[in-house]
Enzyme design. Structure first.
Site: not given
Ligand code: LMR
Length: 394
Positions: A127, A208, A210, A243
């Protein structure tokens, strides 16, 4: 003073969200930021959330402070959801934090107190916010092999070989399920091997979580946290309700430290509370109270689980439809990995110029590494999307 600084880079995910909103084209397609979308392209409030929210408003008697570590009922309900009966509850220290990102932030601060300037290993790729967050917390960032762009799968042997070389001074950031950005995930057998490797080397996991419930289901997606916490003496975990409860703007998250025993858990708890008080004092309560209510009320919980299942199944269906449409048109299996992946994202393997072309010519928005949010695939125009992807990929 400000002139002594340089302009900082903008976050590419949120920048793209702004560009998409400003685009006047009617037939544009948003495959960018990771928010769930229904068949009409909207991100509605889940019905269990709406009902819980009304009850929260109706029952509220005060707006006084909750406390530094936030809503205890929320933290207990979340840690029950994540760990089930896999570990002793006395080993768990948890605090509420502003979203999954806020939870990671609290844990990184703690990590930097325990191991100043230590090394954090993140997946290649990860990410986009993981690296800046770790650097802001003063940690060195290195990458472990993860995604095989050729096959669309995890390079597990290379990943494991890298983990096997780590030592107790290393920390590894692992995506529990629904890997962001690739969509390629470990099997349970592979998680068993990761757990065995971490046990052997002493490297420390930060998990993580999420997207619990967005991959294969609430229980299936909790395999990694349960396995790692039951096999290893200590684990850290960041949970997000953004989410799976659709509470994005309410910032409901939970930072968890699993200690080897009650005493180490108590130390971790005091450190997290100390970090929170010295930074933002305490988290916002509204989203957390909604989650607490849903998880503790059997009817609301059943309704939420059913909605979550519907969302998950829709994302799987959209994956299959896109892979099928591409295969029918091209007679090739190059994009079949989209149907194999799980969670909200897949990395398509297009370059930046191809991604830019899709945006400018077709109004199709995706992150510049070619990450798509599968929930944004327009179900009634899957063929059009497949045509555009194939045209640019050729
Ligand atoms: C994403 O990866 O698009 C989401 O987790 C939103 C973010 O905070 O980046």
């Amino acid at each position: 003073m400000f002139e002594t600084l340089k302009k900082a880079p903008v976050d590419k995910i949120f920048a793209l969200m702004g560009e998409y909103r400003a685009d006047p084209r009617k037939d544009k397609t948003d495959l960018g930021i990771g928010v769930y979308k229904d068949p009409t392209g909207e991100t509605p409030i889940m019905s269990a959330v709406k009902k819980a929210e009304q009850k929260v408003f109706a029952d509220a008697k005060t707006k006084t402070y909750v406390g530094v570590s936030g809503n205890r009922g929320f933290c207990d309900a979340v840690t029950d959801l994540v760990f089930g009966d896999a570990i002793e509850k006395s080993r768990i220290a948890s605090v509420q934090a502003p979203g999954g990102t806020g939870s990671i932030w609290v844990l990184l601060q703690l990590l930097n107190r325990a191991r100043p300037g230590g090394t954090m290993w993140i997946s290649d790729p990860s990410w986009p916010n993981h690296q800046p967050m770790c650097e802001l917390a003063g940690l060195n960032v290195k990458a472990y092999p993860y995604f095989d762009a050729e096959s669309g799968d995890v390079k597990f042997d290379e990943m494991l070989a890298c983990l096997d070389k780590m030592g107790p001074e290393d920390t590894v950031l692992l995506h529990a399920c629904c890997h962001n950005p690739t969509g390629a995930n470990l099997t349970n057998e592979q998680w068993d091997k990761v757990a065995a490797s971490l046990k052997k080397t002493g490297a420390f996991p930060l998990i993580d979580l999420a997207y619990l419930g967005f991959g294969d289901g609430l229980e299936a997606d909790a395999y990694a946290p349960r396995k790692l916490a039951s096999e290893l003496p200590e684990v850290m975990l960041a949970f997000s309700a953004s989410k799976n409860f659709g509470l994005y703007r309410e910032r409901a998250g939970c930072a968890v430290c699993v200690g080897s025993d009650e005493n180490t858990a108590a130390i971790a708890y005091s450190q997290m509370a100390n970090i929170i008080r010295a930074s933002y004092s305490q988290p916002p309560d509204h989203g957390a109270e909604i989650v607490r209510l849903i998880l503790s009320d059997p009817a609301l919980r059943a309704e939420w689980e059913a909605e979550l299942k519907e969302m998950r199944e829709r994302m799987v269906r959209l994956r299959v439809k896109l892979a099928d449409a591409i295969r029918e048109r091209s007679n090739a299996t190059d994009f079949d990995f989209v149907a194999r992946h799980r969670g909200m994202f897949s990395l398509l393997g297009l370059d930046k110029a191809q991604v830019e072309h899709l945006k400018l010519s077709n109004g199709i928005y995706m992150i510049d590494d070619s990450r798509i949010n599968v929930a944004g695939i327009p179900e009634d125009r899957v063929g059009e999307l497949a045509d555009a992807l194939l045209a640019v990929a050729r």
